[in-house]
Design a protein around this motif. Structure first.
Motif, short mmCIF file in Angstrom:
data_model
loop_
_atom_site.label_atom_id
_atom_site.label_comp_id
_atom_site.label_asym_id
_atom_site.label_seq_id
_atom_site.Cartn_x
_atom_site.Cartn_y
_atom_site.Cartn_z
N ASN A 105 0.61 -1.12 0.41
CA ASN A 105 -0.14 0.07 -0.13
C ASN A 105 1.14 1.15 -0.35
OD1 ASN A 105 -2.34 -1.36 -0.13
ND2 ASN A 105 -2.49 -1.72 2.07
N ILE A 119 2.06 1.36 -3.57
CA ILE A 119 0.54 2.26 -4.38
C ILE A 119 0.10 3.56 -4.28
CG2 ILE A 119 -1.55 2.03 -4.80
CD1 ILE A 119 -1.24 -1.36 -4.76
N ASP A 120 -0.20 4.04 -2.55
CA ASP A 120 -0.88 5.05 -2.18
C ASP A 120 0.17 6.50 -2.07
OD1 ASP A 120 -3.25 3.84 -1.96
OD2 ASP A 120 -3.40 3.16 -0.09
N THR A 121 1.52 6.22 -1.82
CA THR A 121 2.35 6.82 -1.42
C THR A 121 3.32 7.33 -2.38
OG1 THR A 121 2.61 6.49 0.87
CG2 THR A 121 4.35 8.12 0.48
N ARG A 150 2.74 6.38 -5.51
CA ARG A 150 2.11 6.22 -7.15
C ARG A 150 2.35 5.60 -7.78
NH1 ARG A 150 -3.24 7.74 -4.31
NH2 ARG A 150 -2.85 9.48 -3.34
N GLU A 176 3.09 3.03 -10.65
CA GLU A 176 1.79 2.12 -11.72
C GLU A 176 2.30 0.61 -11.74
OE1 GLU A 176 1.93 4.60 -15.16
OE2 GLU A 176 1.14 6.30 -14.49
N SER A 211 1.55 -5.71 -5.17
CA SER A 211 0.97 -4.26 -5.92
C SER A 211 1.20 -4.45 -7.09
CB SER A 211 2.44 -3.37 -4.93
OG SER A 211 3.49 -3.68 -4.88
#
Length: 512
Positions: free
Chosen positions: A41, A44-46, A48, A50, A75
């Motif tokens: 995560n 993906i979230d911090t 970013r 792809e 991920s």
């Protein structure tokens, strides 16, 4: 089956049990699983990142090896592991070749990571185990431990690992969710792994040792991980952790046999000793069998197809045909087809030697960004060339007899003569140099340089070895330098390594 699904099942099946040990640290299956979710995560979230992005890793073995690797799988990113023993130049070539702009590094490797960042504009560094705000573990604390929302697909690249292959030129092997899961299945087909079994790892987990992680995880086995290998620390771990399986390269086995008091070490828990990655000197195996008995099994594989292309079983190491069998690398594994082909890719006649080609679900997807090379390596109908030459006996055992390249395998590491020759050729006294692998009972092969000096120039062996040490990784440095008048060449001026090397291999039953 996907690698991500194997990871999920292992966590569900074995949650509260110990999954990994490192020093005095322990993590359960659940703890590894939840931390890997948080790490995924972060990606993906911090960050970013792809789907399909490649992230560099400059990490030695640690308690966090499993959750980090699993975080990449979950991920849908590809990890690009770097060998910490390589030079800065080599590591930079790998990162630039894979298009990496984020490098995760251990706190013990902060200095080389910073050197890479200075050499590569825009390279972002992320630490593991520091108090920095952008440390991966610190960032993970703020993330959800729920599985990432991304849905994994069979063709997702999970690892991009560099190998110099057969030409000495860096190539990036790509494995997918599907091929990495097939690799785990391949291990389980060729080995008995049960709940609570413990495999002791001392080699870097970015190499063959790491290929045993997912199969052990799925079956409820334990990864007992050391930061590195020394005979004393390894024997201490054997007696302390009571592993059921050891994964060693032949050099490690030889060093253990030479360690004082080895005959008194308690190996009673060990059911099998798996070895591979480089040639096994016959005297070493004979000593090992005498001391530890028939606990040994050998694999023949490569980065492009890990890990059991063929398998020399424990039963093959004993009995009336053992002497003959030990010169082979075993029979093809159940899930791998093997045939011998000529340069055109056509199958050779029975009994003849030919290049080993294979077809299996655990073969790589291909080399990253190398369409011409992939066209050379892949034959029609999914067959992959290995650039190794072998022959089969009447019982289906495969014997490696030569290489289509001049690669040296020393202590489980690939050394490419051209790299070492280029380094030594930069010395002002060196006119010509040829580098070959000579038989070595400890290392399998040792790197040797044959040097012709310039007229009127002088140099000492120790001087040239020190000169090479400044320019190439330690395992590539020549163990010896011999001085010759001329380097042998063909009529068209091509350097003849065989003319230098072959006399040293006469009478040897196995040249690889």
């Amino acid at each position: 089956m996907l690698a991500s699904e194997m990871i999920r099942r292992g966590a569900v099946y074995h949650g509260p049990k110990t999954a990994v040990m490192f020093g005095d640290q322990r993590m359960t299956f659940t703890e590894v699983d939840l931390l890997s979710n948080r790490i995924a995560n972060v990606f993906i979230d911090t960050f970013r990142l792809e789907v399909g992005s490649r992230v560099g890793m400059l990490l030695n073995n640690s308690i966090y090896t499993l959750p980090i690797d699993f975080g990449f799988v979950k991920s849908r990113l590809s990890r690009v592991p770097l060998n910490s023993r390589l030079s800065l130049v080599e590591q930079q070539q790998m990162l630039e070749g894979a298009g990496v702009n984020i490098l995760i590094h251990g706190t013990d490797l902060t200095d080389p990571a910073r050197e890479l960042a200075q050499a590569m504009q825009g390279l972002k560094l992320i630490s593991i185990g520091s108090a920095d705000a952008d440390d991966l573990l610190q960032l993970a604390k703020a993330q959800s431990d729920a599985p990432p929302a991304r849905r994994c697909e069979p063709d997702d690249i999970v690892i991009t690992i560099f190998t110099s292959g057969t030409t000495g030129k860096l190539k990036a092997v790509e494995h997918t969710q599907a091929s990495w899961a097939a690799m785990a299945t391949n291990v389980l087909i060729n080995m008995e792994v049960g709940e609570g079994d413990v495999m002791l790892h001392a080699a870097s987990m970015i190499h063959a040792s790491g290929c045993f992680i997912v199969p052990y995880w799925l079956r409820g086995g334990v990864a007992a991980v050391l930061p590195g290998f020394t005979p004393a620390s390894y024997l201490d771990a054997v007696e302390r952790w009571k592993p059921t399986a050891l994964n060693l390269v032949p050099t490690m086995i030889g060093m253990l046999l030479d360690h004082p008091g080895i005959e008194h070490a308690d190996f009673s828990s060990v059911k099998r000793i798996i070895y591979g990655a480089s040639p096994m000197p016959r005297p070493v195996m004979q000593r090992a069998l005498k001391l530890w008995g028939p606990r040994f099994a050998q694999y023949y594989g490569q980065s492009e197809a890990p890990i059991f292309i063929t398998h020399l079983t424990q039963a093959d190491h004993v009995g009336p045909k053992a002497e003959q069998r030990l010169a082979s690398c075993g029979r093809p594994s159940i899930d791998c087809e093997v045939k011998l082909v000529d340069e055109a890719g056509d199958e050779v006649a029975p009994g003849e030697a030919g290049e080993i080609a294979l077809r299996t679900p655990f073969a790589m997807k291909g080399y990253y960004n190398a369409p011409e090379l992939n066209a050379q390596m892949f034959l029609p109908d999914g067959w992959l060339r290995t650039r190794d030459v072998g022959r089969f006996d009447d019982d289906g055992y495969l014997y490696l007899v030569d290489r289509t390249s001049d690669m040296i395998v020393s202590g489980g590491y690939n050394v490419y003569p051209r790299e070492v020759e280029d380094a030594l050729a930069a010395h002002p006294a060196v006119r010509e140099v040829v580098v070959v692998g000579l038989p070595d009972d400890k290392w399998g092969e040792s790197v040797a340089a044959f040097v012709a000096l310039r007229a009127g120039a002088s140099a000492e062996e120790v001087e040239l070895i020190a000169f090479a040490r400044e320019r190439v990784a330690s395992y590539k440095v020549p163990k010896q330098v011999r001085f010759i008048d001329e380097v042998p060449k063909s009529p068209v001026g091509k350097l003849l390594r065989r003319a230098v090397r072959d006399p040293f291999w006469q009478g040897r039953e196995r040249k690889i």
